[in-house]
Design an enzyme around this catalytic site. Sequence first.
Site, PDB file in Angstrom:
ATOM      1  N   ASN A  85       0.896  -2.970  -3.564  1.00 17.05           N
ATOM      2  CA  ASN A  85       0.687  -2.165  -4.758  1.00 17.05           C
ATOM      3  C   ASN A  85       1.993  -2.134  -5.537  1.00 17.05           C
ATOM      4  O   ASN A  85       3.016  -1.687  -5.016  1.00 17.05           O
ATOM      5  CB  ASN A  85       0.266  -0.741  -4.378  1.00 17.05           C
ATOM      6  CG  ASN A  85      -1.093  -0.702  -3.704  1.00 17.05           C
ATOM      7  OD1 ASN A  85      -2.000  -1.422  -4.104  1.00 17.05           O
ATOM      8  ND2 ASN A  85      -1.230   0.128  -2.693  1.00 17.05           N
ATOM      9  N   HIS A  98       6.596  -2.734  -0.179  1.00 15.42           N
ATOM     10  CA  HIS A  98       5.922  -2.688   1.123  1.00 15.42           C
ATOM     11  C   HIS A  98       4.622  -3.464   1.062  1.00 15.42           C
ATOM     12  O   HIS A  98       3.913  -3.455   0.059  1.00 15.42           O
ATOM     13  CB  HIS A  98       5.675  -1.251   1.594  1.00 15.42           C
ATOM     14  CG  HIS A  98       5.052  -0.356   0.573  1.00 15.42           C
ATOM     15  ND1 HIS A  98       5.756   0.164  -0.485  1.00 15.42           N
ATOM     16  CD2 HIS A  98       3.782   0.106   0.446  1.00 15.42           C
ATOM     17  CE1 HIS A  98       4.957   0.915  -1.215  1.00 15.42           C
ATOM     18  NE2 HIS A  98       3.745   0.888  -0.683  1.00 15.42           N
TER      19      HIS A  98
HETATM   20  P1  DGP Z   1       1.536   2.727  -1.695  1.00 21.08           P
HETATM   21  O1  DGP Z   1       0.419   3.578  -2.223  1.00 21.08           O
HETATM   22  O2  DGP Z   1       1.196   1.255  -1.757  1.00 21.08           O
HETATM   23  O3  DGP Z   1       2.861   3.078  -2.341  1.00 21.08           O
HETATM   24  O4  DGP Z   1       1.634   3.069  -0.157  1.00 21.08           O
HETATM   25  C1  DGP Z   1       2.538   3.952   0.401  1.00 21.08           C
HETATM   26  C2  DGP Z   1       2.063   4.236   1.795  1.00 21.08           C
HETATM   27  O5  DGP Z   1       3.111   4.873   2.502  1.00 21.08           O
HETATM   28  C3  DGP Z   1       0.861   5.185   1.885  1.00 21.08           C
HETATM   29  O6  DGP Z   1      -0.248   4.469   2.405  1.00 21.08           O
HETATM   30  C4  DGP Z   1       1.299   6.281   2.846  1.00 21.08           C
HETATM   31  C5  DGP Z   1       2.560   5.720   3.458  1.00 21.08           C
HETATM   32  N1  DGP Z   1       3.566   6.708   3.767  1.00 21.08           N
HETATM   33  C6  DGP Z   1       4.081   7.633   2.921  1.00 21.08           C
HETATM   34  N2  DGP Z   1       5.006   8.386   3.551  1.00 21.08           N
HETATM   35  C7  DGP Z   1       5.081   7.900   4.818  1.00 21.08           C
HETATM   36  C8  DGP Z   1       5.855   8.268   5.955  1.00 21.08           C
HETATM   37  O7  DGP Z   1       6.685   9.185   5.928  1.00 21.08           O
HETATM   38  N3  DGP Z   1       5.639   7.570   7.109  1.00 21.08           N
HETATM   39  C9  DGP Z   1       4.731   6.538   7.170  1.00 21.08           C
HETATM   40  N4  DGP Z   1       4.610   5.921   8.347  1.00 21.08           N
HETATM   41  N5  DGP Z   1       3.993   6.172   6.122  1.00 21.08           N
HETATM   42  C10 DGP Z   1       4.157   6.847   4.962  1.00 21.08           C
END
Ligand code: DGP
Length: 112
Positions: A85, A98
């Site tokens: 994204n 990511h």
């Molecule tokens: P996006 O929407 O593509 O920016 O995805 C960001 C993702 O990051 C979302 O699916 C949730 C994940 N995320 C956010 N904060 C954290 C965190 O503190 N730990 C982990 N493992 N994932 C997280």
Amino acid sequence: MTIFEKIIRREIPADIVWEDEDVLAFRDVNPQAPVHVLIVPKRVVPRLAETTEADQALLGKLLLAARAVAEKLDLATSGYRVVINSGPDAGETVPHLHVHVLGKRPLAWPPG
Ligand code: DGP
């Protein structure tokens, strides 16, 4: 500093599933499938839209890491989806590049 940089620095915990010198893979805290892993570069790259030719090797590593994670988590035969994204319309919420790897359930297409 983003939450992903803190995970890379081991300042906050994450369920890490794969790592090499350039990238880290850990389970998404809000999984959208039984397997939902995020693969991030260890150096700061905000989003795909801001990459350049100089990032060619790193971008290749991220996709090869997605394949390695999929194999490790037994997705290679059943299949999996790889998502990046980039920017507001895509729903990007963390400004650190990511790659999502999702699997272990049928995934609809087109996405919402
Ligand atoms: P996006 O929407 O593509 O920016 O995805 C960001 C993702 O990051 C979302 O699916 C949730 C994940 N995320 C956010 N904060 C954290 C965190 O503190 N730990 C982990 N493992 N994932 C997280």
